[in-house]
Enzyme design. Structure first.
Site, mmCIF file in Angstrom:
data_model
loop_
_atom_site.group_PDB
_atom_site.id
_atom_site.type_symbol
_atom_site.label_atom_id
_atom_site.label_comp_id
_atom_site.label_asym_id
_atom_site.label_seq_id
_atom_site.Cartn_x
_atom_site.Cartn_y
_atom_site.Cartn_z
ATOM 1 C CD GLU A 156 -1.606 -2.016 1.526
ATOM 2 O OE1 GLU A 156 -2.422 -3.289 1.774
ATOM 3 O OE2 GLU A 156 -0.383 -2.433 2.120
ATOM 4 C CG ASP A 215 13.162 23.723 -32.221
ATOM 5 O OD1 ASP A 215 13.253 23.397 -33.222
ATOM 6 O OD2 ASP A 215 12.843 24.186 -31.526
#
Length: 994
Positions: free
Chosen positions: A309, A351
């Site tokens: 959990e 780029d």
């Protein structure tokens, strides 16, 4: 209207049945509005909150926990006596965990949808339109525009729709369309036909695109597309169609969850079946149903034991800490799971402009004419250092610094650069950098003048704000600019008309200074400047000048060249007609050539080292740019993507060349190529798709609106800090400093985080294996419960959660960037590791059961029962001769449970130390190599003491305080786990790794 750029203006007007002067009639407007709808991007149909919440419960493990909570809630309802409080704690805690997980999940999903909404900010509010109901131009809301409307745009406007130009009402029309095409300089538009049916947006020079800005001029055009049909609308559709893939870790955890849930189901059924014979045992009051419910409870305990959990919380914490470390390195992470994906990046598509380069044009070479003797012309060539707008750099000749003021030609060249210029430098005090005011090309000339300092101005004592334009101001005090002849496409040049300033009283007359494309300017020159004299321009001199310009323009650097010239005796001002741009070319004749400068957008200094790092780390770098191919290849050579002498055929493509390849070859091209130039947004998405088909994990950078679809499609979209909001919201990460090197630092951090996550995921799972073994053993051997669900939840969430989080702070391995990227398919837990967990988990389970059994059978204060009595405790009644001399209540004592839980917790703390390194011994990696871990172990143990010794916690957890002897046994049973794991590590190091 399709392919409007290939049609004449008359054809476009005829297509919509509209008159350029009057515009559409109101009937036509209504008809077109009904047909095409409003001129706006449709709002994103987001998922409702309810759908998002429901999605969080699709995970199998979550569903099993939910089922466990419901069952334990129902069982708690039927409890009586003091048990009731304890019984309700468990379903309550499970529900809290599930709610917390769902909240985090929904919050992250919501963030993802903001990207499409951010496109809205590029929608103009208003448009200026001609319609037949009014004589003059009228302002209307941009959303009311329809295809066929005649629209006017002027400087400062945002273009309201996709428009085909009909007429330009000024000398030039400049459009800043960088958000859409990524071009770093504004584009000059015209009205002629562009016949190429496959032209990319950059080449559609007669079109204006919605959302771009008018930088200069005024024009009228016809709307050919509105709303979703515009180029920006197509980008939105592409983004909406891009499904977010799960990250490699999420996929692994999903697979792991599915396997785990199958295993849990099997074990639960097995426990139930093994014990069917015990359903009627006297302890259940002889009721078969009560027996079934008892074992049902154990099955629920098993489910709770098997599910880690605490894992989602620990993963989130670790990723969040990782993002903080990355933020310090200028990488702002927007989506947490992508931190881990960065670690397996195998291709970075970057780029060019602004990421690999500085996006600050700078002049790096220039020449003036030294002497002319007969047909032999010799030049003075100079190089200039410095790669940003900062006025810092040297003028060098043959690699030696020189004073520019000693060369008469350079003094005049600096004068032209300063005066034939509308831009300036500005020192931004908040950012601490020099920035351009105006056009990039012109700012490069302004910076050049500052570096040359031809009049030896004293600049040392100036503040940075004053320094920005100091040398330019000196020149502007000598000559005064009267007016400018704007740049136009036909002559490819601009000029200024200057008169000597009164104060200078110099013996110079009026001058015209010209700058422009070398071929055009030199054709209009009759002389060349040599020193302070002028010499007639012969064809030999002209050939020499043009050969150098050609070499600069096509050689290694592919510089952008500008020629600078003077008209020594310009016509009188009153003889010039200034409102007819077509006549400007007449005035820019009879020129004297002064010199030429070559500029480029220079690579960032640190990029070359980063690309080398990528190569060592097995990461391929691909440059993708809207610029032309020559420039792109030149930059690739300068930064080391290509070697100086590499043959780049088949490794560099333009968008058009890429489109011309058949699909199979396009796929191959993406395997080999390292440079794509003249690219449209659609190409970027296509390249990402091909790379993903080779199982590459791709990082893609971008800053314009046009990059958003590819950013969203790539596993890691990286936006620039200076980029558009759309790009930022579509991406997983934002580079605050726009710097390529930051990506490489982030990849390194991502790899370190993944290694640590692997450690703590394994740590938590081995703990769960131990708990399952413990419950399975007690059920299979018929022993009393050793651990109950509330205790298991406490261990899984709190006591294990803290050391697991601390494991996220393990220092990274030294050779982390020398290994190839891990495969996203590599399993979290391989065969050998699985065996290791089973071995450790088996020991944990056996030790916990052993601790409980020890109290029953051997403790001084225990009942000293035999193993037969212990394993048949369910048949204990007052009149059963097997249990003579023993009270049946002893089997419900809290002491054995406390023993079992204490052993479990202590073993887990030892296990945390084992997890410091996957295969290194604790002698090599001592516990103090991670102080956070030692701190968390102390904290976990303190919390364990808290639930043993502080009322009312022992009652809730069904525990009791232990004495010294009992703690001694706990430690004896826990420490061997370290020896066991050291043995397994030894085997791994010496027999499995090589």
């Amino acid at each position: 209207m399709e392919q409007a750029h290939t049609k004449t203006t008359e054809e476009c007007l005829a297509y919509f049945g509209v008159n350029e002067n009057t515009g559409l009639s109101l009937d036509q407007v209504k008809k077109n509005f009904d047909k095409f709808g409003p001129n706006e991007l449709p709002a994103e149909e987001g998922k409702s909150l309810w759908e998002l919440v429901a999605e969080q419960f699709e995970d199998l493990l979550v569903r099993i926990l939910l089922l466990a909570a419901i069952i334990s809630f129902v069982l708690a309802w039927f409890e009586e006596g003091e048990e009731t409080v304890t019984a309700f704690v468990e379903p309550f805690v499970i529900l809290l965990i599930l709610i917390a997980n769902a909240v985090v999940g929904v919050w992250q999903e919501r963030n993802a949808e903001d990207a499409i909404e951010a496109l809205k900010e590029y929608e103009p509010e208003m448009g200026k339109v001609y319609r037949s109901d009014r004589k003059s131009v009228q302002r209307i809301k941009a959303r009311e525009l329809v295809p066929g409307d005649i629209v006017e745009v002027a400087v400062g406007d945002k273009v309201p729709a996709d428009i085909r130009l009909i007429s330009i009402k000024s000398t030039t029309l400049r459009i800043d369309q960088s958000i859409l095409t990524g071009e770093s300089v504004s584009v000059i538009k015209h009205t002629e036909v562009v016949p190429d049916t496959r032209a990319v947006n950059q080449d559609k020079k007669n079109m204006l695109f919605s959302g771009t800005n008018v930088g200069a001029g005024k024009a009228v055009g016809v709307v050919i597309a509105t709303g979703p049909n515009t180029e920006i609308g197509k980008i939105r559709d592409e983004m909406a169609a891009t499904e977010q893939e799960k990250t490699p870790l999420q996929q692994k955890l999903d697979e792991f969850g599915e396997q785990l849930s199958k295993v849990i189901s099997l074990i639960c059924v097995a426990v139930w079946l093994i014990n069917i014979g015990h359903f009627n045992d006297p302890i259940h009051g002889g009721s078969w149903i009560k027996g079934a419910i008892y074992y049902f409870k154990i099955a629920v305990a098993l489910a709770v034991a098997a599910i880690p959990e605490g894992l989602p919380a620990v993963i989130t914490t670790c990723l969040a800490l990782g993002t903080r470390r990355m933020a310090k390195k200028n990488a702002i992470v927007r989506s947490l799971p992508s931190v881990e994906t960065l670690g397996c990046t195998s291709v970075i598509c970057s780029d060019k402009t602004g990421t690999l380069t500085t996006n600050q044009m700078s002049v790096c070479r220039m020449f003036v004419i030294d002497k002319v003797e007969g047909d032999v012309t010799s030049l003075n060539e100079f190089t200039i250092t410095g790669s940003t707008y900062a006025p810092e750099g040297d003028v060098q000749k043959n690699d030696k610094n020189v004073k520019a003021g000693q060369y008469d030609g350079l003094v005049e060249l600096a004068t032209i650069c300063a005066l034939c210029n509308d831009s300036s430098l500005d020192f931004n005090e908040s950012k601490g950098v020099f920035e351009k005011v105006g056009e990039a090309t012109e700012t490069a000339l302004t910076t050049l003048v500052e570096k040359m300092n031809v009049f030896n101005t004293d600049v040392k004592s100036l503040s940075k704000v004053e320094r920005a334009n100091a040398c330019n101001s000196v020149i502007k005090q000598l000559m005064k600019k009267e007016f400018t002849l704007e740049f136009s496409r036909d002559r490819k040049s601009m000029s200024v008309y200057c008169i000597p300033a009164k104060a200078s009283r110099a013996a110079v007359g009026n001058k015209m200074f010209v700058k422009g494309a070398p071929e055009g300017v030199i054709d209009r020159c009759n002389y060349v400047r040599v020193g302070t004299t002028r010499v007639p321009l012969t064809s030999a001199i002209k050939d020499k000048i043009l050969s150098v310009v050609k070499e600069w323009g096509t050689g290694r650097d592919t510089l952008r060249c500008l020629a600078l010239a003077t008209r020594d005796t310009p016509p009188k001002r009153e003889d010039m007609v200034l409102d007819e741009a077509t006549r400007f070319i007449e005035y820019e004749t009879d020129l004297t050539f002064v010199g030429c400068v070559g500029m480029l957008d220079p690579p960032r200094k640190e990029v070359m080292g980063s690309i080398q790092l990528c190569r060592e780390a097995g990461i391929r770098v691909i440059m993708i740019t809207g610029d032309n191919k020559g420039t792109a290849i030149a930059i690739c050579r300068r930064i080391g993507i290509f070697g100086e002498d590499d043959d780049v055929s088949g490794r560099a493509f333009t968008g058009r060349e890429f489109d011309d390849l058949p699909p199979a070859e396009q796929r191959e091209a993406c395997k080999r190529a390292s440079c794509f130039a003249r690219v449209e947004p659609a190409h970027k998405s296509k390249i990402v798709e091909f790379l993903q088909s080779f199982d590459e994990i791709t990082a893609m950078t971008g800053d314009g609106v046009n990059d958003a679809p590819a950013l969203k499609k790539a596993e890691i979209g990286i936006a620039m800090g200076s980029g558009t909001a759309v790009a930022k919201t579509a991406s997983e990460m934002v580079l605050a400093d726009d710097n390529f090197s930051t990506i490489v630092a982030a990849v390194e951090e991502g790899r370190a985080i993944y290694n640590n996550m692997k450690q703590f995921i394994r740590y938590l799972i081995s703990s769960n294996v131990g708990e399952v073994v413990c419950i399975f053993l007690t059920a299979a051997l018929g022993l009393p419960e050793a651990l109950i669900p509330v205790q298991l939840l406490w261990v899984n969430l709190v006591t294990d959660g803290l050391p697991a989080t601390a494991l996220g702070f393990n220092p990274p391995d030294l050779d982390i960037m020398d290994r190839p990227p891990r495969s996203p398919k590599e399993p979290l837990i391989s065969g050998w590791l699985f065996f290791r967990y089973m071995a450790i988990g088996g020991y944990v389970g056996a030790a916990t059961v052993g601790a409980a059994a020890w109290w029953f059978m051997y403790a001084d204060d225990g009942p000293n029962v035999t193993f037969y009595q212990l394993s048949h405790f369910m048949q204990c009644t007052e009149d059963n001769p097997d249990f003579e001399g023993h009270e049946c209540e002893i089997f419900e004592s809290p002491v054995p449970m406390t023993m079992a839980l204490s052993v479990l917790v202590t073993i887990e703390m030892c296990n945390a130390l084992n997890s410091l390194s996957e295969n290194q011994s604790l002698i090599r990696m001592p516990p103090w190599s991670n102080f956070w871990l030692l701190g968390s172990i102390c904290l976990s143990m303190s919390l364990h003491f808290l639930i043993l010794y502080v009322e009312p916690l022992p009652m809730i957890f069904k525990l009791t305080p232990l004495n010294v002897e009992q703690w001694f046994i706990v430690l004896k049973m826990s420490f061997p786990v370290i020896l066991l794991d050291e043995l397994l590590k030894f085997v791994a190091r010496n027999y499995l790794e090589g």
